[in-house]
Motif scaffolding. Structure first.
Motif, PDB file in Angstrom:
ATOM      1  N   ASP A 175     -20.191   4.633  -7.012  1.00 44.29           N
ATOM      2  CA  ASP A 175     -20.129   5.760  -6.082  1.00 44.29           C
ATOM      3  C   ASP A 175     -19.126   5.558  -4.952  1.00 44.29           C
ATOM      4  N   ILE A 176     -18.857   4.302  -4.611  1.00 44.82           N
ATOM      5  CA  ILE A 176     -17.872   3.969  -3.580  1.00 44.82           C
ATOM      6  C   ILE A 176     -17.060   2.784  -4.070  1.00 44.82           C
ATOM      7  N   VAL A 177     -15.750   2.842  -3.914  1.00 42.61           N
ATOM      8  CA  VAL A 177     -14.920   1.673  -4.227  1.00 42.61           C
ATOM      9  C   VAL A 177     -14.076   1.348  -3.001  1.00 42.61           C
ATOM     10  N   TYR A 178     -14.000   0.065  -2.692  1.00 39.69           N
ATOM     11  CA  TYR A 178     -13.184  -0.396  -1.575  1.00 39.69           C
ATOM     12  C   TYR A 178     -11.771  -0.711  -2.050  1.00 39.69           C
ATOM     13  N   LEU A 179     -10.842  -0.595  -1.106  1.00 29.41           N
ATOM     14  CA  LEU A 179      -9.485  -1.121  -1.261  1.00 29.41           C
ATOM     15  C   LEU A 179      -8.733  -0.543  -2.451  1.00 29.41           C
ATOM     16  N   LEU A 180      -8.180   0.629  -2.262  1.00 34.57           N
ATOM     17  CA  LEU A 180      -7.285   1.224  -3.245  1.00 34.57           C
ATOM     18  C   LEU A 180      -5.871   1.197  -2.681  1.00 34.57           C
ATOM     19  N   SER A 181      -4.902   0.743  -3.466  1.00 33.60           N
ATOM     20  CA  SER A 181      -3.513   0.749  -3.014  1.00 33.60           C
ATOM     21  C   SER A 181      -2.912   2.118  -3.285  1.00 33.60           C
ATOM     22  N   GLY A 182      -1.680   2.313  -2.818  1.00 33.38           N
ATOM     23  CA  GLY A 182      -1.048   3.620  -2.804  1.00 33.38           C
ATOM     24  C   GLY A 182      -1.175   4.480  -4.047  1.00 33.38           C
ATOM     25  N   PRO A 183      -0.594   4.070  -5.184  1.00 34.42           N
ATOM     26  CA  PRO A 183      -0.621   4.933  -6.372  1.00 34.42           C
ATOM     27  C   PRO A 183      -2.028   5.242  -6.862  1.00 34.42           C
ATOM     28  N   THR A 184      -2.899   4.227  -6.866  1.00 33.83           N
ATOM     29  CA  THR A 184      -4.270   4.442  -7.328  1.00 33.83           C
ATOM     30  C   THR A 184      -5.028   5.335  -6.358  1.00 33.83           C
TER      31      THR A 184
ATOM     32  N   PRO B 224      -5.683 -12.939  -1.830  1.00 33.56           N
ATOM     33  CA  PRO B 224      -6.416 -12.226  -2.885  1.00 33.56           C
ATOM     34  C   PRO B 224      -7.247 -11.083  -2.290  1.00 33.56           C
ATOM     35  N   PRO B 225      -7.215  -9.891  -2.868  1.00 34.44           N
ATOM     36  CA  PRO B 225      -6.599  -9.522  -4.146  1.00 34.44           C
ATOM     37  C   PRO B 225      -5.333  -8.687  -3.965  1.00 34.44           C
ATOM     38  N   TYR B 226      -4.539  -8.955  -2.916  1.00 37.23           N
ATOM     39  CA  TYR B 226      -3.396  -8.101  -2.587  1.00 37.23           C
ATOM     40  C   TYR B 226      -2.137  -8.524  -3.344  1.00 37.23           C
ATOM     41  N   ALA B 227      -2.232  -8.536  -4.653  1.00 35.25           N
ATOM     42  CA  ALA B 227      -1.134  -9.013  -5.491  1.00 35.25           C
ATOM     43  C   ALA B 227       0.100  -8.119  -5.368  1.00 35.25           C
ATOM     44  N   SER B 228      -0.094  -6.801  -5.400  1.00 34.68           N
ATOM     45  CA  SER B 228       1.063  -5.902  -5.352  1.00 34.68           C
ATOM     46  C   SER B 228       1.774  -5.995  -4.011  1.00 34.68           C
ATOM     47  N   THR B 229       1.019  -6.208  -2.918  1.00 40.34           N
ATOM     48  CA  THR B 229       1.640  -6.399  -1.607  1.00 40.34           C
ATOM     49  C   THR B 229       2.533  -7.632  -1.635  1.00 40.34           C
TER      50      THR B 229
ATOM     51  N   ALA C 165       3.774   2.512   0.382  1.00 41.13           N
ATOM     52  CA  ALA C 165       3.486   2.115  -0.999  1.00 41.13           C
ATOM     53  C   ALA C 165       2.083   1.569  -1.162  1.00 41.13           C
ATOM     54  N   GLU C 166       1.606   0.826  -0.183  1.00 42.11           N
ATOM     55  CA  GLU C 166       0.329   0.125  -0.339  1.00 42.11           C
ATOM     56  C   GLU C 166      -0.859   0.862   0.256  1.00 42.11           C
ATOM     57  N   THR C 167      -0.667   1.577   1.373  1.00 37.96           N
ATOM     58  CA  THR C 167      -1.815   2.178   2.057  1.00 37.96           C
ATOM     59  C   THR C 167      -1.619   3.655   2.383  1.00 37.96           C
TER      60      THR C 167
ATOM     61  N   VAL D 108       1.222 -14.662   2.343  1.00 39.31           N
ATOM     62  CA  VAL D 108       1.032 -13.304   2.848  1.00 39.31           C
ATOM     63  C   VAL D 108      -0.435 -13.242   3.247  1.00 39.31           C
ATOM     64  N   CYS D 109      -0.692 -13.573   4.499  1.00 34.91           N
ATOM     65  CA  CYS D 109      -2.059 -13.796   4.973  1.00 34.91           C
ATOM     66  C   CYS D 109      -2.633 -12.561   5.661  1.00 34.91           C
ATOM     67  N   ILE D 110      -3.940 -12.577   5.843  1.00 36.34           N
ATOM     68  CA  ILE D 110      -4.645 -11.548   6.592  1.00 36.34           C
ATOM     69  C   ILE D 110      -5.644 -12.242   7.499  1.00 36.34           C
ATOM     70  N   ASN D 111      -5.702 -11.798   8.746  1.00 42.18           N
ATOM     71  CA  ASN D 111      -6.697 -12.316   9.676  1.00 42.18           C
ATOM     72  C   ASN D 111      -7.503 -11.132  10.188  1.00 42.18           C
ATOM     73  N   ALA D 112      -8.815 -11.148   9.947  1.00 43.48           N
ATOM     74  CA  ALA D 112      -9.676 -10.060  10.405  1.00 43.48           C
ATOM     75  C   ALA D 112     -10.891 -10.595  11.155  1.00 43.48           C
TER      76      ALA D 112
END
Length: 510
Positions: free
Chosen positions: A242-251, A362-367, A307-309, A406-410
């Protein structure tokens, strides 16, 4: 057959015995999430909380904290009905909410609070325990934390999702079953209890109708691991989730065009950035500030964002997002590949160089692939190394990554808590540091004057920016997909927080 008077008497009796206030509706229905990450068993236990936001999607469901981020604010009283600070800043007293119980019926007491803190070994555990002198159990409903010295960030590290230290587990139960037994059958004080868990596959939970805040609206929650984005989107279209997180641009664009589905923006307090572990090696090209700056000029942040968001993110030149206290804003460097090549030539690399592996978070492979393309266009050649999330975290924390991350800090909280893991030399994910910044970071932690502290934190951010310690890319906001079956997905009810929360507030159509 009852006489008329008897019927009237019976009706009066029924009315008198009925509850005087509104009766909460019983939970109904099932809500299923398609998660972009692999569910880790350690997320069931607050004591092992990592310095990332992912574990909290589980913690908010099955556990509860003394205080935690909620729609009302960062330090919202939860298992504690109130908390106070002494005038000297050395004592924090929490008054526990009366009548609150764990899923197994045990009452939540001050002993559980002390036990949970003593047992905590997750993010910033050493920092917290180095600064807390003693935990005093005043009575079963009251507990005091005595600090060694005033620390203005105690509630930032203890009472937000910067750590999992304030999330409470039942002392008697954990001592009875042990740590391994607790992971197999966790007991919390949250709105949902665990029905079943298949590590890396699925977590099934059922509403705990005795939850103190409110009876959850949905009977059953299912978290299903779906690391592959196309799989998540297909499952959403098919009605399997019913809910999916994290979709990149085309999807995301495809989901947006699909009847019966919609997009919702999810905003973690996160920044995507380049980290360059080899910059501390004098023999590495990354040791030269000009090379690090060239990499930053090579990135077309606006194109990457689209492209990504779908353009939802905000390009930045700062490591700390604007939404966090004590942040200092910096405009993003311009996209200037010609200047990038010029800087490389000045640094002695007119033909570029082999930068080795590029690790996308992970899982930002396309980025990662897109960023690798931008760097390659100016002569910084890389090889993409995609890793499974747990393996990546282990490699990052054990200081085994080389090349480019290619890191992320949250990490939640403020500018200080955000920098705590990556900026000081002793940070869990820092591969090096600067003595002057280390000294400033320690000094600001003890400073109780807000203006002086802000000045020091701004100075740290200025030095990081001038030295090109990191390559900030954008304040990250991603699209999530939601079925129209979902009346309230509870996304962004807590701002900034990326997952559905509070989960007791999610609602589906009857």
């Amino acid at each position: 057959m009852l006489a008329r008077g008897a019927i009237v008497s019976l009706l009066v009796l029924l009315l008198l015995s009925a509850p005087s206030g509104p009766v909460a509706a019983a939970p109904e229905g099932t809500l299923t999430w398609g998660l972009h990450v692999t569910l880790a068993a350690r997320w069931l236990d607050p004591s092992d909380t990592e310095a990332f936001i992912n574990p909290f999607m589980v913690l908010y469901a099955i556990h509860d904290a003394l205080v935690k981020p909620m729609p009302a604010g960062d330090n919202t009283p939860s298992l504690a009905e109130s908390w106070t600070i002494s005038k000297d800043g050395l004592t924090y007293e929490f008054v526990l909410r009366k009548g609150v119980k764990f899923h197994n019926g045990d009452p939540v007491t001050a002993e559980d609070v002390k036990f949970s803190f003593d047992r905590y070994r997750g993010a910033a555990a050493k920092l917290l325990k180095d600064r807390v002198r003693e935990i005093q159990i005043v009575d079963p409903g009251r507990v005091r934390f005595h600090l060694k010295e005033p620390w203005p960030d105690f509630m930032t590290f203890y009472g937000t999702s910067a750590t999992g230290a304030a999330w409470i587990v039942p002392k008697k139960y954990v001592e009875k079953v042990g740590d391994d037994g607790f992971l197999k059958a966790p007991v919390g004080a949250g709105p949902y209890r665990v029905v079943s868990f298949s590590p890396g596959v699925e977590l099934v939970m059922e509403a705990y109708e005795g939850y103190w805040r409110k009876v959850p609206a949905v009977k059953r929650l299912v978290f299903r691991s779906m690391p592959d984005e196309t799989t998540r989107a297909a499952a959403l279209k098919a009605g399997d989730v019913d809910i999916v997180y994290l979709l990149s641009g085309p999807t995301a664009a495809e989901v947006k065009r699909t009847s019966g589905l919609r997009l919702a923006a999810a905003m973690p307090p996160g920044v995507v950035f380049l980290d360059l572990p080899e910059q501390w090696d004098p023999k590495s090209p990354w040791h030269d500030r000009r090379v690090r700056l060239a990499a930053s000029y090579a990135l077309d942040r606006n194109a990457l964002n689209q492209a990504e968001t779908l353009g939802l993110s905000r390009p930045t030149g700062a490591l700390i997002p604007r939404v966090l206290d004590f942040s200092r804003a910096y405009d993003p460097p311009p996209y200037d590949p010609a200047q990038a090549k010029k800087l490389l030539a000045e640094a002695g690399y007119p033909n570029g160089f082999d930068a080795g592996d590029l690790y996308p978070w992970p899982p930002y492979a396309s980025t990662g692939e897109t960023i690798g393309g931008f760097l390659g266009a100016v002569g910084i050649k890389t090889r993409i190394r995609n890793m499974e999330r747990a393996v990546f975290y282990t490699a990052l924390a054990s200081k085994k990554l080389h090349g480019i991350c290619v890191c992320i800090n949250a990490v939640y909280g403020n500018a200080a808590s955000r920098m705590s893991e990556t900026v000081p030399s002793d940070g869990s994910f820092a591969y090096g540091g600067y003595p002057d910044i280390d000294a400033l970071f320690k000094q600001q932690a003890r400073e109780t004057d807000r203006k002086k502290r802000e000045a020091m934190l701004h100075q740290i951010q200025r030095l990081l920016h001038e030295r090109v310690r990191f390559g900030p890319i954008y304040d990250y906001i991603w699209p999530s997909g939601v079925s129209t079956k979902v009346v309230e997905p509870a996304l962004m009810l807590i701002d900034p927080y990326p997952w559905s929360a509070p989960v007791e507030d999610v609602r589906v159509k009857k």
